[in-house]
Structure formats: C-alpha cells, structure tokens
Enzyme design. Structure first.
Site, PDB file in Angstrom:
ATOM      1  NE  ARG A   1      -3.897  -2.317   2.151  1.00 40.27           N
ATOM      2  CZ  ARG A   1      -3.910  -3.635   1.900  1.00 40.27           C
ATOM      3  NH1 ARG A   1      -2.774  -4.273   1.705  1.00 40.27           N
ATOM      4  NH2 ARG A   1      -5.053  -4.300   1.813  1.00 40.27           N
TER       5      ARG A   1
ATOM      6  N   GLY B   1      -1.638 -11.706  -5.090  1.00 40.10           N
ATOM      7  CA  GLY B   1      -3.072 -11.418  -5.181  1.00 40.10           C
ATOM      8  C   GLY B   1      -3.368  -9.978  -4.802  1.00 40.10           C
TER       9      GLY B   1
ATOM     10  CG  ASP C   1      -2.504 -14.085   5.231  1.00 41.13           C
ATOM     11  OD1 ASP C   1      -3.343 -14.708   4.545  1.00 41.13           O
ATOM     12  OD2 ASP C   1      -2.125 -12.940   4.949  1.00 41.13           O
TER      13      ASP C   1
HETATM   14  C1  S3P Z   1      -4.232  -9.089   2.109  1.00 43.37           C
HETATM   15  C2  S3P Z   1      -5.465  -9.556   2.427  1.00 43.37           C
HETATM   16  C3  S3P Z   1      -5.754 -10.976   2.694  1.00 43.37           C
HETATM   17  C4  S3P Z   1      -4.475 -11.776   2.962  1.00 43.37           C
HETATM   18  C5  S3P Z   1      -3.385 -11.448   1.994  1.00 43.37           C
HETATM   19  C6  S3P Z   1      -3.054  -9.964   2.027  1.00 43.37           C
HETATM   20  C7  S3P Z   1      -4.070  -7.650   1.850  1.00 43.37           C
HETATM   21  O1  S3P Z   1      -6.372 -11.522   1.546  1.00 43.37           O
HETATM   22  O2  S3P Z   1      -4.756 -13.148   2.933  1.00 43.37           O
HETATM   23  O3  S3P Z   1      -2.227 -12.187   2.302  1.00 43.37           O
HETATM   24  O4  S3P Z   1      -2.920  -7.153   1.821  1.00 43.37           O
HETATM   25  O5  S3P Z   1      -5.083  -6.964   1.659  1.00 43.37           O
HETATM   26  P1  S3P Z   1      -7.984 -11.472   1.325  1.00 43.37           P
HETATM   27  O6  S3P Z   1      -8.385 -10.070   1.216  1.00 43.37           O
HETATM   28  O7  S3P Z   1      -8.204 -12.244   0.058  1.00 43.37           O
HETATM   29  O8  S3P Z   1      -8.548 -12.169   2.537  1.00 43.37           O
END
Ligand code: S3P
Length: 451
Positions: free
Chosen positions: A24, A91, A336
């Site tokens: 971020r 992700g 996590d």
């Molecule tokens: C994250 C949110 C979580 C987490 C990922 C990092 C983030 O995922 O599992 O490792 O930085 O916003 P989800 O939003 O899919 O739960």
C-alpha cells in the site's frame, strides 16, 4: 531444504516489514503528490511486483534494500503501461491495482504467475462492474489475465459476501475515481491498512459498525453515509477525488512473518525469543489471542500506539499448549496465520477445530487440503472439512517429505513443525518463502543457534 531439530530459540530478531503495508505504501505513494519515503519496506517478491507495475506506469521509484522513495504524480498521473502488468504471485497487487486501473483514462492488462491465474477475480469484477467499470477475464474463467478498459466510475455501495481486505481495498481505490461516495460493507472486519493509510495521505475515509436499521441510532457506531444505514456489518466509505500528499511511512514488522517464530519458540522447550517491532493492529492480531487461549506465554513489551499502525516487541517463551476452537469473526484477523496455527494444534493437547475459514481454499494454494495432506505425512490425525480442519494433537510427530505446493506459508509452517518433530523434514519448493520473507531460513538458523 532439509530441517531437523536443533536447539531452543534464543535471543532477539527484527521481523521484516509488513507485506500488506509495504504494497500500500507504494500504491498510495504513487497516487499522491510529492515523495513518499518508506523505511523497513518488505523486499519480498510480492512487494517488488507492485514496484515494477508502478514503474511500468511511469512512476519513479528508488529502492535501496528496505528504503524506498516513491515519487508520486497525483491521482491522475499514471501513464498507460506499454506492456502487460505482471503481478507475479501477488493477489494483493492484482486486486488492488485493478481498482486503480478501472478508473484510469487508459486501457491495461494485468496478470501474474500460474497460481495467480487460478485465483478468483470475480470477487472484484462484480463490485467494479457495479461502479460502471469494464473489467473482463481474458480467458472467460473469472481469473487473470484481466483486461481493463479505464472508465469514469460511479459511486456505489457494495455488500460484500466475504470479509476480504483485498476486495474492500479494490473498491475503495476505485472509489477515489468515482463521481460520488463509494462504500463497502463486509460481514466481519478484515485488515484495515488501506483505511488507515488512505486517511494518513489525506483521503476522507469513514468507518463504522452498522447494526441494522433498528440500532442505527447508535451514532457512535453508525457511519454518516445514508446508503449504508440499513446494512448490517462493518462499513467503510470513501469520498472521491481526494488530494493525496506524499508521507513518511515506517513499516512495522509483519505479524504474519512473526507468527512462524512465535510458533517455533512456543513449541521448542527452553526457548525464549524477543521479536522486535511487530505490528499489532487489532485487525491482524487474532493469532496472539488464539495462542493465549491455547496457554501460550507471549508478553508484549514497548507497545507504541503513536503512529497509524500500533506495534510492540513480543517476548515469547516455550509453553505447553492445549487445543482450542477457532471460528467466527476472528478468522479474518488471523487468516494468513491459520497454516502455522494448524501446526501448533498438531502439537497441542486435545482436538482443535478450525471453522468459518473457507477462504483458505482460495489462497496461494488450497490451504485446507495442503495442510491436511502435509500434517498427515508427519503423523498427525487431521480431517479436512469444507471450511476448516479438525486436528488431533499431542502425539509425537515425525519428519517427512513435505510438498509446499509453491505456497510460502506452507513452507514456513513446516519449517517450524520440523523443529518439534523427530527426524528430518524435507521441504520441497522451500525457496518459495522469498515471496514474503527472503531471509527466513537464515533468521531461523540464527535464533536456533544462540544460547
Ligand atoms: C491481504 C489480504 C488478505 C491476505 C493477503 C493480504 C491484503 O487476503 O490473505 O495475504 O494485503 O489486503 P484477502 O483479502 O483475500 O482475505
């Protein structure tokens, strides 16, 4: 990577920067006017993917190890990337960046590695479509690559079926480019780093708990945006077109990385380990609460609540653990950490039940299936359920060949298990830890050797 039992964990360790906050800091820094200076930035592969995507969109980013300068160009300063944006294994990069890209005046394509191309993206495509965005899955399977035609977006409200910080943050980022207020209600609170950091940069972000129409008079809990007033859950709203200003960010240590050392020190008799500068944001600290319920001896020291993100040193001493039930609203605050909590459960007295954690099935691997497979290999009786696991702990467990399924958190969880198992643990695909913790094995070896 072969790991076998060594010695108690002793001494102290500084935990690398938080992955979510590092991502971020680059994203918001790029959209701000002026320079953002980041210290203790996580140099894991995921965060480097975010840096490289923003460089492709014309943002100058100087990175020397954990010190990063992001020369932001303002909300409308990104330029069209000439090539496909590559999020690697991240992700967070795909989902948050898609929210930003949806509101640009250019088109783009974003994708990532093989794993990323299997992870669900409909969860962001649906709410973005509700804001007027044009995001399509190139292969039509709801996964990346995503083709994004930048458009003028509308403010909207989204009732999210999942508590996901990535979904929430994607919508809030798109909301910066909308023509009105944008809000998200989630069923339980997910990590709130975007809300805290957007506010720190100057955005108008409101948060509150909606108790449903009947209890909305509880003004200290409800939020002012009327579109959200009749929804039950936790709501965040953002006003469009803020003026974001570059800031200094000191990234706290990642509690998700600290989790492996907490677990290792708890499991190996005679351990006493001080973990320095760990983020203890209450939307992330569920593991500490569960560990205490299991009987863990963890003492926070030097708590610092002066910045946007609270942090503390954590003194961890080896403890005799007992089984617990983990479910409900605490799940997003430790999502996590569930793989390593499952390892703790395997060594605890009694049967631990993890439920309400179906999200584990759509992480870097299907963490329910993969944990169950690997826990069985080390001799632990475990049953995978639709939304969790039932783990019977307390037996002596043995080393085995472990398949990480190229999931960093699986590799690190079994490196921890190795310290409490008889014999050797052979972790296949062990190098995947570079995604979130490049020096993991060196740090583990260092604290195992100190007397
Ligand atoms: C994250 C949110 C979580 C987490 C990922 C990092 C983030 O995922 O599992 O490792 O930085 O916003 P989800 O939003 O899919 O739960």
């Amino acid at each position: 990577m072969i790991i076998k039992y060594t010695a108690p964990l002793r001494g102290e360790l500084s935990i690398p920067g938080d992955k979510s906050i590092s991502h971020r800091s680059v994203m918001f820094g790029a959209l701000a006017d002026g320079t953002t200076e980041v210290t203790n930035f996580l140099t894991g592969a995921d965060c480097l993917s975010t840096i490289s995507c923003f460089r492709q969109m014309g943002i100058k980013i100087e990175q020397k190890d954990t010190h990063v300068l992001v020369h932001g160009k303002g909300l409308h300063g990104l330029k069209a990337p000439s090539e496909i944006l590559d999020a690697g294994n991240s992700g967070t990069t795909v989902r948050l960046l898609s929210g930003i890209l949806a509101g640009q005046n250019f088109d783009s394509v974003i994708t990532g590695d093989e794993t990323i191309q299997k992870r669900p993206m409909k969860r962001i495509m649906t709410p973005l479509a509700g804001m007027g965005a044009d995001v399509t899955s190139v292969r039509g399977n709801g996964c990346a690559p995503l083709q994004i035609h930048g458009k003028k977006l509308h403010g909207a409200h989204y009732d999210s079926p999942v508590a996901s910080a990535q979904v929430k943050s994607c919508i809030l980022l798109a909301g910066l480019y909308a023509d009105g207020i944008t809000s998200v209600t989630e069923p339980a609170v997910s990590r709130n780093h975007s809300e805290l950091m957007l506010r720190y940069f100057g955005a108008d972000v409101k948060t509150g708990m909606n108790m449903g129409a009947a209890t909305n008079s509880r003004s200290e809990l409800s939020i002012s945006h009327p579109a959200c007033a009749d929804k039950t859950g936790f709501t965040v709203s953002v006003s469009p077109e803020p003026k974001l200003t570059g800031q200094k960010i000191s990234v706290p240590g990642d509690i998700s990385s600290a989790a492996y050392f907490i677990a290792a020190a708890l499991l190996v008799p005679g351990s006493e380990l001080l973990l320095k500068n760990v983020g203890i944001n209450p939307t992330r600290d569920g593991m500490l609460r569960v560990c205490r319920d299991m009987g863990a001896d963890i003492t926070p020291l030097n708590e610092d609540h002066s910045g946007a993100e609270p942090c503390a040193d954590l003194l961890v001493r080896s403890s005799h653990l007992k089984a617990v039930e983990i479910g409900g609203d605490i799940i997003p605050t430790l999502i996590d950490e569930l793989p390593v909590l499952a390892v703790l459960a395997a060594f605890a007295d009694g049967t631990t039940v993890i439920r309400d954690a179906a999200e584990l099935r759509v992480k870097e691997s299907d963490r329910i299936a993969v944990m169950a497979e690997n826990l069985s290999r080390i001799g632990c009786p475990v049953e995978a359920t639709e939304d969790g696991m039932i783990i019977t702990g307390g037996r002596p467990l043995h080393g085995a060949v472990i398949d990480s399924h190229m999931d960093h958190r699986i590799a690190m969880s079994f490196a921890v298990a190795a310290l409490a198992c008889r014999g050797e643990m052979d972790i296949q695909g062990a190098e995947i830890v570079n995604i979130s913790y490049p020096g993991f094995y060196d740090d583990l070896a260092a604290v195992c050797r100190k007397v």
